[in-house]
Design a protein around this motif. Structure first.
Motif, PDB file in Angstrom:
ATOM      1  N   TRP A 139       0.835  -1.205   0.000  1.00 38.51           N
ATOM      2  CA  TRP A 139       0.000   0.000   0.000  1.00 38.51           C
ATOM      3  C   TRP A 139       0.867   1.250   0.000  1.00 38.51           C
ATOM      4  CZ3 TRP A 139      -4.228  -1.480  -1.815  1.00 38.51           C
ATOM      5  CH2 TRP A 139      -4.784  -2.694  -1.455  1.00 38.51           C
ATOM      6  N   ARG A 140       1.970   1.218   0.738  1.00 40.57           N
ATOM      7  CA  ARG A 140       2.882   2.363   0.756  1.00 40.57           C
ATOM      8  C   ARG A 140       3.400   2.653  -0.651  1.00 40.57           C
ATOM      9  NH1 ARG A 140       7.742   0.663   3.126  1.00 40.57           N
ATOM     10  NH2 ARG A 140       8.320   0.323   0.977  1.00 40.57           N
ATOM     11  N   ASP A 141       3.790   1.602  -1.373  1.00 42.06           N
ATOM     12  CA  ASP A 141       4.287   1.783  -2.741  1.00 42.06           C
ATOM     13  C   ASP A 141       3.214   2.368  -3.657  1.00 42.06           C
ATOM     14  OD1 ASP A 141       6.723   0.781  -1.916  1.00 42.06           O
ATOM     15  OD2 ASP A 141       6.410  -1.207  -2.803  1.00 42.06           O
ATOM     16  N   ARG A 142       1.985   1.934  -3.492  1.00 36.49           N
ATOM     17  CA  ARG A 142       0.897   2.469  -4.317  1.00 36.49           C
ATOM     18  C   ARG A 142       0.668   3.951  -4.030  1.00 36.49           C
ATOM     19  NH1 ARG A 142      -3.621  -1.583  -5.623  1.00 36.49           N
ATOM     20  NH2 ARG A 142      -4.598   0.286  -6.462  1.00 36.49           N
ATOM     21  N   VAL A 143       0.723   4.320  -2.749  1.00 40.18           N
ATOM     22  CA  VAL A 143       0.553   5.727  -2.370  1.00 40.18           C
ATOM     23  C   VAL A 143       1.740   6.546  -2.881  1.00 40.18           C
ATOM     24  CG1 VAL A 143       0.403   7.347  -0.432  1.00 40.18           C
ATOM     25  CG2 VAL A 143      -0.912   5.221  -0.389  1.00 40.18           C
ATOM     26  N   GLU A 144       2.953   6.036  -2.737  1.00 38.69           N
ATOM     27  CA  GLU A 144       4.138   6.747  -3.221  1.00 38.69           C
ATOM     28  C   GLU A 144       4.053   6.974  -4.729  1.00 38.69           C
ATOM     29  OE1 GLU A 144       6.779   8.125  -1.563  1.00 38.69           O
ATOM     30  OE2 GLU A 144       5.595   7.702   0.215  1.00 38.69           O
ATOM     31  N   ASN A 145       3.509   6.026  -5.453  1.00 39.74           N
ATOM     32  CA  ASN A 145       3.351   6.163  -6.894  1.00 39.74           C
ATOM     33  C   ASN A 145       2.457   7.357  -7.238  1.00 39.74           C
ATOM     34  OD1 ASN A 145       3.734   5.296  -9.629  1.00 39.74           O
ATOM     35  ND2 ASN A 145       1.658   4.477  -9.565  1.00 39.74           N
ATOM     36  N   LEU A 146       1.436   7.603  -6.434  1.00 38.80           N
ATOM     37  CA  LEU A 146       0.554   8.747  -6.665  1.00 38.80           C
ATOM     38  C   LEU A 146       1.298  10.063  -6.507  1.00 38.80           C
ATOM     39  CD1 LEU A 146      -2.758   7.766  -4.845  1.00 38.80           C
ATOM     40  CD2 LEU A 146      -2.282   7.706  -7.299  1.00 38.80           C
ATOM     41  N   LYS A 147       2.265  10.104  -5.597  1.00 38.86           N
ATOM     42  CA  LYS A 147       3.008  11.336  -5.346  1.00 38.86           C
ATOM     43  C   LYS A 147       3.791  11.796  -6.571  1.00 38.86           C
ATOM     44  CE  LYS A 147       3.665  10.634  -0.409  1.00 38.86           C
ATOM     45  NZ  LYS A 147       4.660  10.432   0.653  1.00 38.86           N
ATOM     46  N   ASN A 148       4.088  10.876  -7.481  1.00 41.39           N
ATOM     47  CA  ASN A 148       4.873  11.207  -8.667  1.00 41.39           C
ATOM     48  C   ASN A 148       4.017  11.670  -9.843  1.00 41.39           C
ATOM     49  OD1 ASN A 148       7.255  10.446  -7.348  1.00 41.39           O
ATOM     50  ND2 ASN A 148       6.924   8.314  -7.878  1.00 41.39           N
ATOM     51  N   CYS A 149       2.715  11.667  -9.690  1.00 39.99           N
ATOM     52  CA  CYS A 149       1.816  12.053 -10.778  1.00 39.99           C
ATOM     53  C   CYS A 149       1.665  13.573 -10.833  1.00 39.99           C
ATOM     54  CB  CYS A 149       0.449  11.416 -10.579  1.00 39.99           C
ATOM     55  SG  CYS A 149       0.498   9.637 -10.726  1.00 39.99           S
TER      56      CYS A 149
END
Length: 62
Positions: free
Chosen positions: A30-40
């Motif tokens: 879940w942390r990785d999925r949330v971190e991925n959003l930060k790069n959008c």
């Protein structure tokens, strides 16, 4: 990421992370999925919601 897809992903994560301890996926997933959003590109508009998700995921580790 298209705005509609970004919003859908954000809503999905907000729902799932709220009951994440009941899911078979580790908090790192879940942390990785949330971190991925930060790069959008849309991330600055949703900074508060993404920060809230990050806090909820951190609580899953506790």
């Amino acid at each position: 990421m298209h705005h509609h897809i970004f919003e859908s992903e954000l809503v999905h994560l907000e729902r799932v992370v709220a009951c994440g301890s009941q899911k078979p996926f580790p908090a790192t997933y879940w942390r990785d999925r949330v971190e991925n959003l930060k790069n959008c590109p849309q991330a600055p508009m949703y900074r508060y919601r993404i920060a809230r998700l990050s806090r909820l995921v951190a609580e899953l580790n506790a």
